[in-house]
Structures are given as structure tokens and as C-alpha cells.
Enzyme design. Sequence first.
Site, short mmCIF file in Angstrom:
data_model
loop_
_atom_site.label_atom_id
_atom_site.label_comp_id
_atom_site.label_asym_id
_atom_site.label_seq_id
_atom_site.Cartn_x
_atom_site.Cartn_y
_atom_site.Cartn_z
N LYS A 1 0.82 -1.21 0.00
CA LYS A 1 0.00 0.00 0.00
C LYS A 1 0.86 1.27 0.00
O LYS A 1 0.53 2.27 -0.63
CB LYS A 1 -0.94 -0.01 1.20
CG LYS A 1 -2.04 -1.06 1.12
CD LYS A 1 -3.00 -0.93 2.29
CE LYS A 1 -4.16 -1.90 2.15
NZ LYS A 1 -3.74 -3.30 2.23
N GLU B 1 -2.34 6.77 8.37
CA GLU B 1 -3.13 7.78 7.65
C GLU B 1 -4.04 8.53 8.60
O GLU B 1 -4.43 8.00 9.66
CB GLU B 1 -4.00 7.12 6.58
CG GLU B 1 -3.24 6.57 5.41
CD GLU B 1 -4.15 5.98 4.36
OE1 GLU B 1 -3.69 5.80 3.22
OE2 GLU B 1 -5.32 5.67 4.67
N HIS C 1 -13.87 -2.61 9.64
CA HIS C 1 -13.22 -2.30 8.37
C HIS C 1 -13.48 -3.37 7.32
O HIS C 1 -12.79 -3.40 6.29
CB HIS C 1 -11.71 -2.09 8.56
CG HIS C 1 -11.38 -1.07 9.60
ND1 HIS C 1 -11.65 0.27 9.47
CD2 HIS C 1 -10.81 -1.22 10.83
CE1 HIS C 1 -11.25 0.91 10.55
NE2 HIS C 1 -10.76 0.03 11.40
N ARG D 1 -7.22 -8.14 -8.04
CA ARG D 1 -7.96 -9.41 -8.09
C ARG D 1 -9.43 -9.10 -8.28
O ARG D 1 -9.85 -7.93 -8.29
CB ARG D 1 -7.77 -10.17 -6.79
CG ARG D 1 -8.14 -9.34 -5.56
CD ARG D 1 -8.19 -10.15 -4.29
NE ARG D 1 -8.25 -9.32 -3.10
CZ ARG D 1 -9.35 -8.75 -2.62
NH1 ARG D 1 -10.51 -8.90 -3.25
NH2 ARG D 1 -9.31 -8.02 -1.50
#
Length: 668
Positions: A116, A200, A235, A293
Site C-alpha cells: 500500500k 493515515e 473495516h 484481483r
Amino acid sequence: MFSKILIANRGEIACRVIRTARRMGLKTVAVYSDADAEAMHVAMADEAYRIGPAPVRESYLKIEAILDVAKRSGAEAIHPGYGFLSENERFAEACAAAGVVFIGPPPSAIRAMGGKSEAKALMETAGVPLVPGYHGADQDPALLRAEAERIGWPVLIKASAGGGGKGMKVAASAAEFDAQLASAKRESAAAFGDDRVLIEKYLERPRHVEIQVFADGQGRCVYLFERDCSIQRRHQKVIEEAPAPNLPSEVRRRMGEAAVAAAKAIGYVGAGTVEFLYDPAQGGFYFMEMNTRLQVEHPVTEMITGQDLVEWQLRVASGEPLPVGQDDLTIHGHAIEARLYAEDPDRDFLPQTGTLEHLGFPPCGPHVRVDAGVRAGDAISVHYDPMIAKLIVWDVDRASAVRRMRAALGATQVVGLATNVRFLEGLASHPAFLGADLDTRFIERHRADLLPEPAAAGPRALALAALGVLLDRERTAREAAAASADPWSPWVRTDGWRLNEEARDTLTFRENGEDRLVGVVYRRDGYRLELPGGESVTAGGEFNPGGTLEADLDGVRLSSVWVRQGADITVFHPGGSHRLTLVEPLTGALDQDVPGGRVAAPMPGKIIALLAEPGSRVEKGQPLLVLEAMKMEHTLKAPSAGTLTAYRCAVGDQVEEGNDLVSFEAEG
């Protein structure tokens, strides 16, 4: 086109790929662990091969074992599904080295988007807006803490190497940061073999909007519009829909073009999803990650576009061009997907394990689709994700699709373990959901509304439960009589036959700790049921060959599903469903609640961390230990203020459900 493919996955997605392959005339090869020897995907495939024990690291993550099966079976290509090895560049490279086609993007694209942090750096170079954060390679905890301080609380700690909510934690303050960082790193290492994280800013009310992209080997790339995945817990997505409600067409176009540009920048081929955080107030969107994917939620895109994305994957992987261009794609209607999980929403969505004693879904057709990987009698194992099925509905507009979803959920029946069906029904009926007032913390904001106390069984439900018990006793008695030396003896009858008096009985049902008594008067043509509150009803009926209870209550005929599991009886009827416990007079002493102060394993798992000192005083709710189960970490807390006298487990121990984990003395 290939003639035979191997599916390197299990459960729902393996079954989904097999269905399309079969329709296209392709042979399929399944792989399975010891826990999945009798699984649905194994039964559906043309061939199936064992690859190891139940733990994923010894089976579904064993690259060498999967490639060996491909060689032995003669499979020309491997579909990785989602999860497991689907975003593993080493697996894609190994497939190429073995001369087997990997049905997915090239290893270089997986590598570019697999981390990421690296992906965000790439997007920053490409000019795609990013959420403020730290995406660097230096993983020193002191540096990560300093970056979190710079960004400002709250912050999101996120596994760099994976997704699905694993390795993702929120730190609301500096006091929480170290523990949440350690937990995120442990989860990430366990799930993905990589403990790197990024930090973040945690946005307060964003929406999760993602773009489905698809590219072929000839350099063409299209986007198949967006999905709104804002309804999440831990999440992880719970409800997804397409198109995203109230998304301006200009924002849709800009998002789609940005996603295509991202795919082209890394030489992408196949199905991929670019995820954004969308700020409706400002109209801005921020790149989160790209999943290289097929996504779990791909069916909603298929429903609004009329395309089969698995077929696209197979055709593109075999070298064919995309079947349509961007201008050929249009949005038709609205689709919603709900993920049906074996989990207990009333226990903070704790995953459940056990056997699916009864499983029923709504009829499928143009408006309703069910993607499942299990059947009645199958087990939900501690080793894998607890998803049972996906319910997908389509209609001409969102309001109509929501109505269809509520009906589909109402027709879904699961007995044997707790599920989130009632919670999903609450979501689909909530005024904020109906009004499309969505954001990623929707469930947190409306938790009290979504998890109300279950309503007590009403007169109709009690009558159906009692009628089912009586008819079941009749059926059992007939079978016993037929096998006896005197099938006509009055002593084997269950109709309350007496020599000189009216036949009566009382059935006691327990629900949420309260006993509900139903009086029974036996009649020649059935029963009179005396219900709590003074109401009585004349009842009769039968179980049809399919097991449905066809009842007649005071001349009103209705069908219901009546399922018995030991003393537990579950009734599904037009007004809802209820689980009741039949209290038999000869079953012995009743189970008693365990006294307070106990800390027990809520499910089988592995002890990951001990968080308090033996002999210390702890406050109510203070974390005591961390249990890893079903690929997630679960923190067990003190039930009250008291003294932790000793741990009854050690780090690394495998424990079973119900095991006492600490010795605890509650105060007072």
C-alpha cells in the site's frame, strides 16, 4: 481458450468460478484441505485434490502443492479467487515458471500495487489525490509514533501488504497508539506474512467508493462504474451497492478515468478494483489502494452491466481482447449485495463456528442471486472466513432494490449457529440507509438502532412452535408404533388419550430467560392451544414431504419452517423468526448462568498476548489478553473491577471454546 482450469481457493468464490467455467464448457480442478474434504466446491468440480491439513499455511497458501496439482491434473491455468494467493506476486511468478497461466495481472502489477505504501507513492507521482499520511519504508515504532503525532489524532494504522480489514486499527490518541500498532503488526504478519504498516489520517465521515477496472493484453482498459461499500464493521464490508447513491456523474467519470490511468500506469491486465475515500461535502476523492484481483462484491457490478466478470477473466487470460469498449458499457438499474456471516452481532460480531443444521435461501431469478459455498450440514470452521453466502438483488431503482433485499433477507433461514441476518434486516430497514445517508462509520453511529433487543415471540409464533412439537411427537410415535409388536396399542398414542377425562398438557418454551407456557387440549380434529395472555386458538396441520409445516390456526392457513435441534426449536414464519427452547420435564436440572468474574475463550483460537500482570488490580473493561481466531485478533477484557490472580494459559497456547483463561477475583 483453456480446456481445464484449477481454482486455488475454496468456498463461495471457488463455486462461483466453477459455475462460469462449466457454462463455458471448461473442466475444473478443485484443491482442498483436510477440513474441506466434503466441501461444496469439492463436490462441484470435475476433479479434486488434497493439498494439506486445515491451517491455510499448510494448504491453501502452499504454492508448491498447488502447482503440483496443476501438473498432475493437466490444468492449463489457475484462477486464484480472492484472498489466499490471489495477490501474491511470488505465486504469479511461480505459475509462469511452471508454464501455467495465472488468471490475474502480471507479477509486476501485483508488486506495484501489493504494498500500500509503494502504491500510494506511485499514485502521488501520477497526481492522484491521497489522504494525508505516512507511507514510508522506515518501520521504526518511534518514527511511526512521531508521524502519527504529525498527522494528528485519530489515525488509521493499516497493513501495507493486505486488505479485508486485517491488520487495520484505529488509534484515537497517543495513549492507544503503541498497543494498536503492535496488534496491527501481529495481524498483518499472521495474515500476509508481512508486518509493515502505513499511517493515515482517520477521516470522520467518508464514503468508500471503488471503481471496477478491466484491462486486456492488447493495451485496452475500461471501467465498469463504481460500487459503494461504505457499510462496514471492523473495516470489513457488509453491504455493497452499485451504482453509488447520489454520486454526481462528473465525479463518476473522473473517478473512472483516474482508475483506468492507474491501471495503465502499471501495465495492468485482468480484473482490478481501485478504492477511493469520497468526501460528499467537498466532492473530493482520495486514493486508498488497488486490489489486484476480483472483489467479493463483484456481483453487483455484473447485475447492473449484464456482464460476467469471471468469463471476462478467463477470456482475457487466454489472450482474447475485451469483449466491449467503454462506450458500450451502461448502467442499468440498481443492485445491492449483503454478506451473510456466521457471527454474533450482539457479541461485537464475534465469529461463530459450528454446523449449519438448516439452511434456506430465497428462490433465485432475474432479481435475486445467491452466491454460496456451503450447504445444510456443512461446518463453519475456525480455520477460514465465516462468510456463509452473499445475497444479491437487482431492480430498476434503488428503492425497489432495497425492498427486494428486505424480502430476500426475510426468506433466509439459518439454524445451528448465530448469524447477522437480523442485523442485516435492521440495516436494510434503517431510515438513514433508505435515505442513502452513508459513510464508513454508519454502523457505529446507528449501533443502538441496529442492535435492538429481540422481540418476544408473539401468539402466532408460539402457536406454530407448539403445533410443530405436537406433530413431531405424533410422527415419532407412529414410527415407533410401526416398529413395535402391537402398532395399535393405545399406550403409544400421543393424542392425550385418557379413559374418563379431557386430555390436557402444558408445553413450556424458554426465550431470553423467560418461560412461556402453552396449554394443550387434545381434540379429535387437532388441538386447542391456550396461549399466554388468555388467547386460545384451534390448531391443526401436517409436515409436508419437504419438511414445511402446513398449519391451520383458527381457519387461517399458513406455511412455516419448523426446525428442531435438541431442545432448541426455530420457527420461520411470515412475521419473522424465533428461537425457543422446549423445557422438557424429565431433562434434569436446568443449566445455570456462570457466576460473574469468568473470562473464557469465546471460540477456539491461539493466545497471542497477555496484557496484565498476575496479582494486579484491574478495572472493568481493561484488556487482559489477545486471542487470535479466524484470522482476526480478539481482545478479552476484565468483566468487572477486581484482581487478576493468575493466567491459566500462556502465549502460543491453542485453547478451545469455553476454556477458562484467567483466575479472577471480582470486587464486591
